[in-house]
Design an enzyme around this catalytic site. Structure first.
Site, PDB file in Angstrom:
ATOM      1  N   SER A  96      -4.239   3.438  -5.275  1.00 57.90           N
ATOM      2  CA  SER A  96      -5.542   4.112  -5.243  1.00 57.90           C
ATOM      3  C   SER A  96      -5.333   5.546  -5.716  1.00 57.90           C
ATOM      4  CB  SER A  96      -6.126   4.100  -3.828  1.00 57.90           C
ATOM      5  OG  SER A  96      -6.375   2.783  -3.408  1.00 57.90           O
ATOM      6  N   LYS A 171     -13.127   1.912  -5.707  1.00 57.65           N
ATOM      7  CA  LYS A 171     -12.264   2.112  -4.532  1.00 57.65           C
ATOM      8  C   LYS A 171     -12.600   3.423  -3.829  1.00 57.65           C
ATOM      9  CE  LYS A 171      -9.138   1.646  -1.425  1.00 57.65           C
ATOM     10  NZ  LYS A 171      -7.688   1.510  -1.624  1.00 57.65           N
ATOM     11  N   LYS A 239      -6.142  11.820   1.198  1.00 56.64           N
ATOM     12  CA  LYS A 239      -5.991  11.857  -0.264  1.00 56.64           C
ATOM     13  C   LYS A 239      -7.173  11.193  -0.955  1.00 56.64           C
ATOM     14  CE  LYS A 239      -3.984   8.558  -2.068  1.00 56.64           C
ATOM     15  NZ  LYS A 239      -4.321   7.232  -2.666  1.00 56.64           N
TER      16      LYS A 239
END
Length: 294
Positions: A96, A171, A239
């Site tokens: 990701s 995502k 993140k």
């Protein structure tokens, strides 16, 4: 069946690689911490000593590492995938990362004669173990179809969502929704506990109504037990919310609740909870409520 190099055998990558072996593929794994290769070897796979050794004979190269710089280093770094893979190899990036980085790496991959898709996953460690991940795929239709047997071996919901970078965009949206759900579940549990409610019973009835969700099913018990062994670490969700925040700003989209939960995730990390499962956001609610985090 394919020969698959799998780079990154962490919490998610290791069970995914094992499931590829179970599906009949020949899997050669590489991880910077060699001990992480044990589960793959026990399942019948092979451990490589370097990226070069892992990818040199592979038809498919799967990558599952934490962040954009890691993917860039694995693919385009010195003695990485681009320098050692066979021309025409199919690269599947399960990581990701930022959509713009994905697009840049895809352009370089194609210039160097490789096929590439971005295929970030959702479902956490449980989904990886059970081969039940949701996989959102960006890339050319032909490359998606070529990768489908590999994707089907690790996922249950596999959807092509657009060109390179699209998987990462979807995502990012997924991580925004999940973070909001986890935070609200944490607030609800602290609220219920403050009133002395039977929380196990409360969670059961909430799960049967409109408040029910995969997040409630997977994370409520961890919160009730204060058991935050990581399935997906707060560090990584922090993140991901940074990716959401930056990407939203680029297109002028306002995400007020997303901004708040991003700050709460950052606060959890600043308070030393970065290594915990993201259900550990409960501890932040306890701190804000003047209730000592256990």
């Amino acid at each position: 069946m394919s020969t698959i190099a799998f780079i990154g055998l962490g919490i998610m990558g290791s069970p995914m690689a094992v499931n590829l072996v179970k599906a009949g593929h020949a899997v050669i794994g590489f991880n910077r911490s060699p001990q992480r290769s044990a589960a793959l070897v026990d399942a019948g796979g092979t451990a490589a000593g370097s990226i070069a050794d892992a990818v040199k004979d592979a038809d498919v190269i799967a990558v599952m590492v934490p962040d954009s710089p890691d993917v860039r280093d694995v693919l385009a770094g010195n003695d990485g995938v681009f320098d050692n893979a066979r021309p025409g190899a199919l690269i599947i990036d399960f990581s990701s990362i930022r959509p713009d980085v994905t697009a840049e790496l895809a352009s370089e991959a194609m210039e160097r004669g490789f096929r590439i898709i971005d295929a970030p996953v959702s479902g956490g460690e449980v989904g990886a173990i059970d081969a039940a991940l949701s996989i959102m795929v960006g890339g050319a239709e032909d490359d998606f179809l070529a990768a489908k047997p590999v994707l089907d071996a690790v996922g249950r919901t596999v959807v092509h969502v657009g060109p390179n970078g699209s998987g990462q965009t979807v995502k990012a949206a997924n991580q925004l929704i999940v973070a909001g759900n986890i935070e609200l579940l944490a607030e609800a549990i602290v609220f219920l506990e403050a009133y002395g409610v039977d929380t196990a019973a409360a969670v059961k009835v909430l799960g049967g109504g409109l408040a029910g969700s995969a997040v409630l099913n997977q994370k409520a018990q961890k919160m009730l037990d204060r058991e935050f062994e990581p399935g997906f670490r707060i560090d990584l969700h922090h993140k991901d919310l940074g990716i959401v925040t930056a990407a939203a700003r680029e297109v002028g989209v306002i995400s007020p609740l997303g901004a708040v939960v991003a700050q709460l995730m950052a606060s959890a990390r600043a308070n030393g909870d970065g290594g915990l499962d993201h259900s550990g956001l409960l501890r932040g609610v306890e701190r804000l409520s003047g209730r000592t985090a256990l």
